[in-house]
Motif scaffolding. Structure first.
Motif, PDB file in Angstrom:
ATOM      1  N   PRO A  53     -45.356  21.931  23.176  1.00  0.00           N
ATOM      2  CA  PRO A  53     -46.579  22.308  22.468  1.00  0.00           C
ATOM      3  C   PRO A  53     -46.275  22.285  20.973  1.00  0.00           C
ATOM      4  O   PRO A  53     -45.158  22.608  20.567  1.00  0.00           O
ATOM      5  N   VAL A  54     -47.230  21.888  20.154  1.00  0.00           N
ATOM      6  CA  VAL A  54     -47.004  21.879  18.701  1.00  0.00           C
ATOM      7  C   VAL A  54     -48.298  22.225  17.967  1.00  0.00           C
ATOM      8  O   VAL A  54     -49.377  21.809  18.376  1.00  0.00           O
ATOM      9  N   HIS A  55     -48.124  23.050  16.921  1.00  0.00           N
ATOM     10  CA  HIS A  55     -49.245  23.440  16.068  1.00  0.00           C
ATOM     11  C   HIS A  55     -48.718  23.414  14.647  1.00  0.00           C
ATOM     12  O   HIS A  55     -47.607  23.913  14.399  1.00  0.00           O
ATOM     13  N   VAL A  56     -49.481  22.845  13.722  1.00  0.00           N
ATOM     14  CA  VAL A  56     -49.041  22.785  12.326  1.00  0.00           C
ATOM     15  C   VAL A  56     -50.218  23.088  11.405  1.00  0.00           C
ATOM     16  O   VAL A  56     -51.361  22.763  11.727  1.00  0.00           O
ATOM     17  N   GLY A  57     -49.915  23.701  10.265  1.00  0.00           N
ATOM     18  CA  GLY A  57     -50.981  23.947   9.296  1.00  0.00           C
ATOM     19  C   GLY A  57     -50.661  25.095   8.379  1.00  0.00           C
ATOM     20  O   GLY A  57     -49.488  25.470   8.209  1.00  0.00           O
ATOM     21  N   ASN A  58     -51.723  25.650   7.797  1.00  0.00           N
ATOM     22  CA  ASN A  58     -51.543  26.777   6.872  1.00  0.00           C
ATOM     23  C   ASN A  58     -50.821  27.915   7.584  1.00  0.00           C
ATOM     24  O   ASN A  58     -51.140  28.253   8.732  1.00  0.00           O
ATOM     25  N   ALA A  59     -49.863  28.519   6.870  1.00  0.00           N
ATOM     26  CA  ALA A  59     -48.998  29.519   7.492  1.00  0.00           C
ATOM     27  C   ALA A  59     -49.796  30.656   8.127  1.00  0.00           C
ATOM     28  O   ALA A  59     -49.488  31.094   9.240  1.00  0.00           O
ATOM     29  N   ALA A  60     -50.831  31.127   7.434  1.00  0.00           N
ATOM     30  CA  ALA A  60     -51.577  32.281   7.959  1.00  0.00           C
ATOM     31  C   ALA A  60     -52.220  31.939   9.307  1.00  0.00           C
ATOM     32  O   ALA A  60     -52.272  32.785  10.217  1.00  0.00           O
ATOM     33  N   LEU A  61     -52.698  30.705   9.450  1.00  0.00           N
ATOM     34  CA  LEU A  61     -53.352  30.308  10.702  1.00  0.00           C
ATOM     35  C   LEU A  61     -52.338  30.151  11.831  1.00  0.00           C
ATOM     36  O   LEU A  61     -52.638  30.456  12.997  1.00  0.00           O
ATOM     37  N   VAL A  62     -51.143  29.655  11.490  1.00  0.00           N
ATOM     38  CA  VAL A  62     -50.108  29.482  12.521  1.00  0.00           C
ATOM     39  C   VAL A  62     -49.530  30.857  12.896  1.00  0.00           C
ATOM     40  O   VAL A  62     -49.253  31.118  14.076  1.00  0.00           O
ATOM     41  N   ASP A  63     -49.402  31.756  11.931  1.00  0.00           N
ATOM     42  CA  ASP A  63     -48.980  33.134  12.240  1.00  0.00           C
ATOM     43  C   ASP A  63     -49.967  33.768  13.229  1.00  0.00           C
ATOM     44  O   ASP A  63     -49.575  34.406  14.214  1.00  0.00           O
ATOM     45  N   ARG A  64     -51.258  33.584  12.953  1.00  0.00           N
ATOM     46  CA  ARG A  64     -52.292  34.173  13.832  1.00  0.00           C
ATOM     47  C   ARG A  64     -52.233  33.581  15.230  1.00  0.00           C
ATOM     48  O   ARG A  64     -52.446  34.271  16.224  1.00  0.00           O
ATOM     49  N   LEU A  65     -51.959  32.282  15.291  1.00  0.00           N
ATOM     50  CA  LEU A  65     -51.832  31.627  16.599  1.00  0.00           C
ATOM     51  C   LEU A  65     -50.702  32.274  17.404  1.00  0.00           C
ATOM     52  O   LEU A  65     -50.878  32.600  18.585  1.00  0.00           O
ATOM     53  N   GLU A  66     -49.559  32.445  16.760  1.00  0.00           N
ATOM     54  CA  GLU A  66     -48.416  33.038  17.484  1.00  0.00           C
ATOM     55  C   GLU A  66     -48.748  34.446  17.935  1.00  0.00           C
ATOM     56  O   GLU A  66     -48.381  34.856  19.048  1.00  0.00           O
ATOM     57  N   ALA A  67     -49.448  35.207  17.084  1.00  0.00           N
ATOM     58  CA  ALA A  67     -49.833  36.574  17.463  1.00  0.00           C
ATOM     59  C   ALA A  67     -50.783  36.544  18.662  1.00  0.00           C
ATOM     60  O   ALA A  67     -50.673  37.353  19.588  1.00  0.00           O
ATOM     61  N   ALA A  68     -51.698  35.567  18.663  1.00  0.00           N
ATOM     62  CA  ALA A  68     -52.674  35.460  19.756  1.00  0.00           C
ATOM     63  C   ALA A  68     -52.000  35.095  21.081  1.00  0.00           C
ATOM     64  O   ALA A  68     -52.441  35.519  22.154  1.00  0.00           O
ATOM     65  N   LEU A  69     -50.944  34.289  21.001  1.00  0.00           N
ATOM     66  CA  LEU A  69     -50.272  33.834  22.239  1.00  0.00           C
ATOM     67  C   LEU A  69     -49.206  34.814  22.726  1.00  0.00           C
ATOM     68  O   LEU A  69     -48.720  34.677  23.858  1.00  0.00           O
ATOM     69  N   ALA A  70     -48.833  35.764  21.862  1.00  0.00           N
ATOM     70  CA  ALA A  70     -47.707  36.673  22.208  1.00  0.00           C
ATOM     71  C   ALA A  70     -48.038  37.574  23.387  1.00  0.00           C
ATOM     72  O   ALA A  70     -49.181  37.941  23.580  1.00  0.00           O
TER      73      ALA A  70
END
Ligand code: AHG
Ligand code: MN
Ligand code: MN
Length: 284
Positions: free
Chosen positions: A267-284
């Motif tokens: 799986p891969v996600h790239v972009g603005n740091a704040a959006l990728v941080d939020r993604l990781e928080a959502a998947l945790a």
């Protein structure tokens, strides 16, 4: 011979090959009766771009090996060794039928393949759009180029805009895990706009230009997603991180993902740091 100059020579060779790759497309829109190591149908254009880039990149001084998603095994270039180039010769090649954009991706690894994203000396992509452009990164910085007559014309430093506006994710929506689907709904509530074209390079170019997030996530039916670690996720993750953004496999930078096999997916996600941080928080 410094490794940095090897990366630059690889970028020059890719730029020099770009007009030929582009010119090869119109007559190669048919599918071959063949599959690549990922089990995907190959177009004549995929095979041609792979042969062309294998030839050109193994000829670059300091390149010891070439590998691509279109061939099973690593090609040894030089018995005296050197860097390894991992290549997606034509990214988004299914767009050839509908005449939408495509790209070429390369990662220059200091080590034998499969290698860690932390072994990347540099990475680049070419975008065959209305014009041919190229983004190259090394030493923690990304630059934007126009490719004219096979030469790179420097357009300057590239960094992600601070305010994100676009997003795009692969996979069928009903196949997205619930936590990922909820995250995407939040992006819509934040007024990000959907932009998805089916070629990672073109979709990432929109993110680099307008700010936002692109990904091909883990799917219910495919927990490793679709994109390949060595040829697609690592090089593009490296580029986006060099442009000031983040990459993630869902838990951390794709560059930290252990590389077990040449053609493995992630799986891969790239972009603005704040959006990728939020993604990781959502998947945790
Ligand atoms: P490739 O043509 O190198 O196999 O890459 C296609 C990839 C990538 O470019 C894109 O993000 C994704 O596949 C699109 O997949 P879907 O067509 O399933 O949306
Ligand atoms: Mn691809
Ligand atoms: Mn490809």
């Amino acid at each position: 011979m410094s490794s940095d100059s090897v990366a630059e020579r690889v970028f020059d060779a890719v730029a020099a090959s770009a007009p030929e790759v582009r010119a090869s497309l119109p007559g190669r829109r048919a599918y071959l009766d063949d599959e690549n190591p990922s089990g995907e149908s190959m177009l004549a254009a995929d095979a041609h771009a792979d042969d062309l880039l294998a030839d050109r990149l193994t000829g670059v001084d300091g390149v010891g090996a070439y590998a691509s998603e279109e061939r099973e095994a690593v090609v040894e270039a030089d018995e005296s060794g050197g860097v390894s180039v991992a290549c997606d010769p034509l990214d988004g090649s299914s767009n050839l039928k509908s005449n939408n954009p495509m790209g070429t991706i390369v990662g220059v690894y200091d080590g034998d393949l499969p290698a860690s994203g932390r072994d990347l000396l540099g990475a680049a992509y070419v975008l065959y759009g209305p014009v041919t452009t190229m983004v190259c990164a090394r030493d923690g910085a990304a630059r934007d180029y126009l490719v004219a007559d096979g030469e790179r014309e420097d357009l300057g430093d590239l960094s992600l805009p601070e305010e994100p506006t676009v997003y795009g994710f692969g996979g069928r929506v009903p196949d997205w895990p619930d936590a990922f689907a909820s995250y995407v709904e939040e992006l819509e509530e934040d007024e990000l706009k959907l932009r998805y074209g089916g070629a990672m390079v073109a979709d990432v170019s929109q993110v680099l230009t307008y700010g936002g997030v692109f990904g091909y996530p883990a799917l219910e039916s495919a927990p490793e997603g679709k994109l390949r670690l060595q040829f697609e996720a690592n090089p593009v993750g490296y580029l986006v991180e060099a442009a000031g953004g983040r990459s993630s496999d869902g838990e951390g930078s794709v560059l930290d993902r252990e590389a077990a096999s040449l053609h493995e997916r992630t799986p891969v996600h790239v972009g603005n740091a704040a959006l990728v941080d939020r993604l990781e928080a959502a998947l945790a």
